[in-house]
Design a protein around this motif. Structure first.
Motif, mmCIF file in Angstrom:
data_model
loop_
_atom_site.group_PDB
_atom_site.id
_atom_site.type_symbol
_atom_site.label_atom_id
_atom_site.label_comp_id
_atom_site.label_asym_id
_atom_site.label_seq_id
_atom_site.Cartn_x
_atom_site.Cartn_y
_atom_site.Cartn_z
ATOM 1 N N ALA A 1 -22.253 11.158 2.357
ATOM 2 C CA ALA A 1 -22.680 10.740 1.018
ATOM 3 C C ALA A 1 -22.008 9.428 0.618
ATOM 4 N N ALA A 2 -20.744 9.260 1.004
ATOM 5 C CA ALA A 2 -20.043 8.008 0.715
ATOM 6 C C ALA A 2 -20.690 6.843 1.459
ATOM 7 N N ASP A 3 -21.121 7.089 2.705
ATOM 8 C CA ASP A 3 -21.822 6.044 3.471
ATOM 9 C C ASP A 3 -23.124 5.642 2.766
ATOM 10 N N VAL A 4 -23.865 6.640 2.306
ATOM 11 C CA VAL A 4 -25.134 6.366 1.621
ATOM 12 C C VAL A 4 -24.866 5.602 0.328
ATOM 13 N N PHE A 5 -23.828 5.993 -0.393
ATOM 14 C CA PHE A 5 -23.464 5.301 -1.635
ATOM 15 C C PHE A 5 -23.176 3.829 -1.355
ATOM 16 N N ASP A 6 -22.360 3.557 -0.337
ATOM 17 C CA ASP A 6 -22.016 2.170 -0.014
ATOM 18 C C ASP A 6 -23.257 1.366 0.361
ATOM 19 N N THR A 7 -24.167 1.988 1.108
ATOM 20 C CA THR A 7 -25.397 1.296 1.493
ATOM 21 C C THR A 7 -26.225 0.965 0.260
ATOM 22 N N ALA A 8 -26.337 1.922 -0.646
ATOM 23 C CA ALA A 8 -27.124 1.712 -1.862
ATOM 24 C C ALA A 8 -26.477 0.675 -2.773
ATOM 25 N N ALA A 9 -25.155 0.689 -2.833
ATOM 26 C CA ALA A 9 -24.449 -0.152 -3.802
ATOM 27 C C ALA A 9 -24.174 -1.567 -3.306
ATOM 28 N N TYR A 10 -23.975 -1.742 -2.001
ATOM 29 C CA TYR A 10 -23.439 -3.016 -1.532
ATOM 30 C C TYR A 10 -24.238 -3.700 -0.430
ATOM 31 N N SER A 11 -25.374 -3.171 -0.040
ATOM 32 C CA SER A 11 -26.124 -3.814 1.038
ATOM 33 C C SER A 11 -27.565 -4.067 0.616
ATOM 34 N N ARG A 12 -28.276 -4.773 1.475
ATOM 35 C CA ARG A 12 -29.687 -5.055 1.221
ATOM 36 C C ARG A 12 -30.586 -3.920 1.695
ATOM 37 N N HIS A 13 -30.035 -2.977 2.419
ATOM 38 C CA HIS A 13 -30.850 -1.900 2.976
ATOM 39 C C HIS A 13 -31.285 -0.924 1.884
ATOM 40 N N ARG A 14 -32.507 -0.471 1.980
ATOM 41 C CA ARG A 14 -33.034 0.506 1.034
ATOM 42 C C ARG A 14 -32.624 1.914 1.471
ATOM 43 N N ILE A 15 -32.477 2.777 0.499
ATOM 44 C CA ILE A 15 -32.151 4.174 0.771
ATOM 45 C C ILE A 15 -33.447 4.971 0.855
#
Length: 213
Positions: free
Chosen positions: A171-185
């Motif tokens: 969940a922390a990995d998904v949070f970081d992806t959503a918050a700090y990267s260009r990748h869509r969740i």
């Protein structure tokens, strides 16, 4: 015509002292472990260069350019870790775990579920993780401090819910992806975070040794 007066040579030791004083300021120390290593490496590097620079203007220019690049990189890191710099413009909620106004875990879970239902997957993932962290704070199982990362919060949560460790870190990995990267969740990743927040809210934490039931 009077020739221009040449600039006074910059003392390498004085330049090094000023840079180290600047780097030592509090705003560069949000992530003490990483930044301390960077400062140590930079200081060692400056020590090795200052001995052989011999007051050369060209050498000093190179040193100052490299230092400027390092400072810029540190500034960007701090901005991203604090949630002030985002690259995913689709996120419509704050990515700070301690965002104001402080909402209850129940309200954050409600908003996360609503975002998931509206296919706002990045918002749902961020709100779900914030709900989980807020729930742990309300139950005095964790404390949210300024600059705290999702992975730090997940590691603390795993102490109370060891069986959920893998899901919490995911969940922390998904949070970081959503918050700090260009990748869509994707929908499944967002749903997993929201469901985990809902499950933790109903789960009983493992009591640590020495605690009373």
């Amino acid at each position: 015509m009077t020739p221009p007066v040449p600039a006074a040579p910059v003392d390498p030791d004085e330049a090094r002292r000023r840079v180290l004083e600047e780097l030592a300021k509090g705003e560069y120390h949000r992530d003490d472990g990483f930044l301390s290593r960077v400062l140590g490496l930079l200081e060692d590097w400056l020590d090795s260069l200052s001995g052989g620079a011999g007051g050369s203007s060209a050498a000093l220019i190179v040193i100052m350019v490299v230092i400027a690049v390092v400072l810029l990189g540190i500034g960007l890191l701090v901005a991203r870790r604090s949630g002030r710099l985002r690259r995913d413009t689709a996120l419509g909620v704050s990515s700070r775990l301690d965002a104001d106004p402080v909402l209850s875990a129940e309200e954050l879970r409600r908003r996360a579920r609503a975002a998931a239902g509206e296919s706002r997957h990045s918002d749902a993932a961020v709100l779900g993780m914030r709900a989980l962290v807020r729930d742990l704070q309300e139950r005095t199982l964790s404390e949210v401090t300024e600059g705290k990362t999702a992975h730090e919060a997940a590691a603390e949560a795993a102490l109370a819910f060891p069986a959920l460790r893998h899901r919490l870190l995911r969940a922390a990995d998904v949070f970081d992806t959503a918050a700090y990267s260009r990748h869509r969740i994707d929908a499944k990743s967002a749903e997993d975070v929201v469901r985990l927040a809902e499950y933790v809210a109903e789960a009983t934490p493992r009591l640590l040794a020495g605690e009373d039931a």
